[in-house]
Design a protein around this motif. Structure first.
Motif, PDB file in Angstrom:
ATOM      1  N   UNK A   4       1.083  -1.193  -0.172  1.00 57.64           N
ATOM      2  CA  UNK A   4      -0.842  -0.380   0.409  1.00 57.64           C
ATOM      3  C   UNK A   4       1.226   0.774   0.074  1.00 57.64           C
ATOM      4  N   UNK A   5       2.042   1.538  -1.151  1.00 58.50           N
ATOM      5  CA  UNK A   5       2.416   2.105  -1.268  1.00 58.50           C
ATOM      6  C   UNK A   5       2.043   3.233  -1.748  1.00 58.50           C
ATOM      7  N   UNK A   6       2.709   4.802  -1.673  1.00 54.09           N
ATOM      8  CA  UNK A   6       2.165   5.883  -2.582  1.00 54.09           C
ATOM      9  C   UNK A   6       2.581   5.549  -3.847  1.00 54.09           C
ATOM     10  N   UNK A   7       1.205   5.774  -4.706  1.00 54.38           N
ATOM     11  CA  UNK A   7       1.233   5.807  -6.351  1.00 54.38           C
ATOM     12  C   UNK A   7       2.531   5.915  -6.960  1.00 54.38           C
ATOM     13  N   UNK A  28      -0.691  -8.982  -1.970  1.00 57.33           N
ATOM     14  CA  UNK A  28      -1.806  -7.908  -2.548  1.00 57.33           C
ATOM     15  C   UNK A  28      -1.303  -6.845  -2.763  1.00 57.33           C
ATOM     16  N   UNK A  29      -1.226  -6.377  -4.096  1.00 57.05           N
ATOM     17  CA  UNK A  29      -0.579  -4.973  -4.936  1.00 57.05           C
ATOM     18  C   UNK A  29      -1.963  -4.447  -4.835  1.00 57.05           C
ATOM     19  N   UNK A  30      -1.947  -3.369  -3.832  1.00 58.10           N
ATOM     20  CA  UNK A  30      -3.140  -1.729  -3.474  1.00 58.10           C
ATOM     21  C   UNK A  30      -2.802  -0.990  -4.631  1.00 58.10           C
ATOM     22  N   UNK A  31      -0.908  -1.071  -5.256  1.00 56.12           N
ATOM     23  CA  UNK A  31      -1.449   0.288  -6.043  1.00 56.12           C
ATOM     24  C   UNK A  31      -1.278   0.038  -7.571  1.00 56.12           C
ATOM     25  N   UNK A  32      -1.325   1.034  -8.243  1.00 54.54           N
ATOM     26  CA  UNK A  32      -1.351   0.703  -9.773  1.00 54.54           C
ATOM     27  C   UNK A  32      -0.206   0.303 -10.757  1.00 54.54           C
ATOM     28  N   UNK A  33       0.584  -0.252  -9.915  1.00 51.86           N
ATOM     29  CA  UNK A  33       2.347  -0.980 -10.615  1.00 51.86           C
ATOM     30  C   UNK A  33       2.215  -2.694 -10.299  1.00 51.86           C
ATOM     31  N   UNK A  34       1.811  -3.001 -11.786  1.00 49.32           N
ATOM     32  CA  UNK A  34       1.349  -3.877 -12.385  1.00 49.32           C
ATOM     33  C   UNK A  34       2.461  -5.375 -12.347  1.00 49.32           C
ATOM     34  N   UNK A  35       2.141  -6.017 -11.331  1.00 45.71           N
ATOM     35  CA  UNK A  35       2.867  -6.951 -10.756  1.00 45.71           C
ATOM     36  C   UNK A  35       1.572  -9.093 -11.107  1.00 45.71           C
ATOM     37  N   UNK A  56      -3.899  -2.308  -7.979  1.00 48.71           N
ATOM     38  CA  UNK A  56      -4.916  -1.643  -7.623  1.00 48.71           C
ATOM     39  C   UNK A  56      -5.877  -1.432  -6.972  1.00 48.71           C
ATOM     40  N   UNK A  57      -5.696  -2.189  -5.830  1.00 51.84           N
ATOM     41  CA  UNK A  57      -6.800  -2.926  -4.947  1.00 51.84           C
ATOM     42  C   UNK A  57      -7.790  -0.784  -4.291  1.00 51.84           C
ATOM     43  N   UNK A  58      -6.323  -0.152  -3.892  1.00 47.69           N
ATOM     44  CA  UNK A  58      -6.302   1.085  -4.176  1.00 47.69           C
ATOM     45  C   UNK A  58      -7.868   1.449  -4.464  1.00 47.69           C
ATOM     46  N   UNK A  88      -3.847  15.381  -3.430  1.00 49.23           N
ATOM     47  CA  UNK A  88      -3.784  13.704  -3.471  1.00 49.23           C
ATOM     48  C   UNK A  88      -2.545  14.534  -1.514  1.00 49.23           C
ATOM     49  N   UNK A  89      -2.609  14.213  -0.801  1.00 49.40           N
ATOM     50  CA  UNK A  89      -1.483  14.498   0.233  1.00 49.40           C
ATOM     51  C   UNK A  89      -1.337  13.911   0.485  1.00 49.40           C
ATOM     52  N   UNK A  90       0.115  13.096   1.464  1.00 50.03           N
ATOM     53  CA  UNK A  90       0.089  12.232   1.867  1.00 50.03           C
ATOM     54  C   UNK A  90       0.217  10.606   1.399  1.00 50.03           C
ATOM     55  N   UNK A  91      -0.100  10.863  -0.415  1.00 47.14           N
ATOM     56  CA  UNK A  91      -0.404   9.399  -0.911  1.00 47.14           C
ATOM     57  C   UNK A  91      -1.904   8.677  -0.933  1.00 47.14           C
ATOM     58  N   UNK A  92      -2.628   9.813  -1.592  1.00 48.13           N
ATOM     59  CA  UNK A  92      -3.659   9.648  -1.679  1.00 48.13           C
ATOM     60  C   UNK A  92      -4.263   9.885  -0.450  1.00 48.13           C
TER      61      UNK A  92
END
Length: 103
Positions: A4-7, A28-35, A56-58, A88-92
């Protein structure tokens, strides 16, 4: 492991995906970096017998979907939306919406 790192944290996401494989952990990848949807990464997790999900679960539960839901809720209640933007502040973490009442 939940990523759940910043986009935009592509390198860090790859490093954590690699660490998950080495540690024998699901990813589980919650950001839009394709794994999970990347054939090479998917194969590596599969060969390791590890589940991988997300990419991109986020977007399903993060600031953007909350922003859109708040705007729709306002419109459904009679507010005329002239413009909307998401700051967006602090990683959305925060969404702002500009609204104007109808009538």
């Amino acid at each position: 492991m939940v990523n759940n790192l910043p986009v935009g944290s592509t390198s860090a996401t790859h490093a954590y995906a690699e660490a998950a494989i080495k540690a024998g952990a699901a990813f589980i990848n919650a950001i839009p970096v394709f794994i999970a949807s990347n054939p090479e990464w998917a194969q590596r997790f599969s060969e390791s017998g590890l589940p991988v999900a997300g990419d991109d679960v986020m977007s399903q539960v993060g600031a953007t979907v909350i922003h859109k839901t708040l705007v729709k809720m306002a419109i459904d209640r009679g507010v005329r939306v002239d413009e909307t933007y998401q700051l967006n502040v602090g990683g959305t973490q925060i969404s702002w919406t500009c609204l104007r009442r109808a009538g």
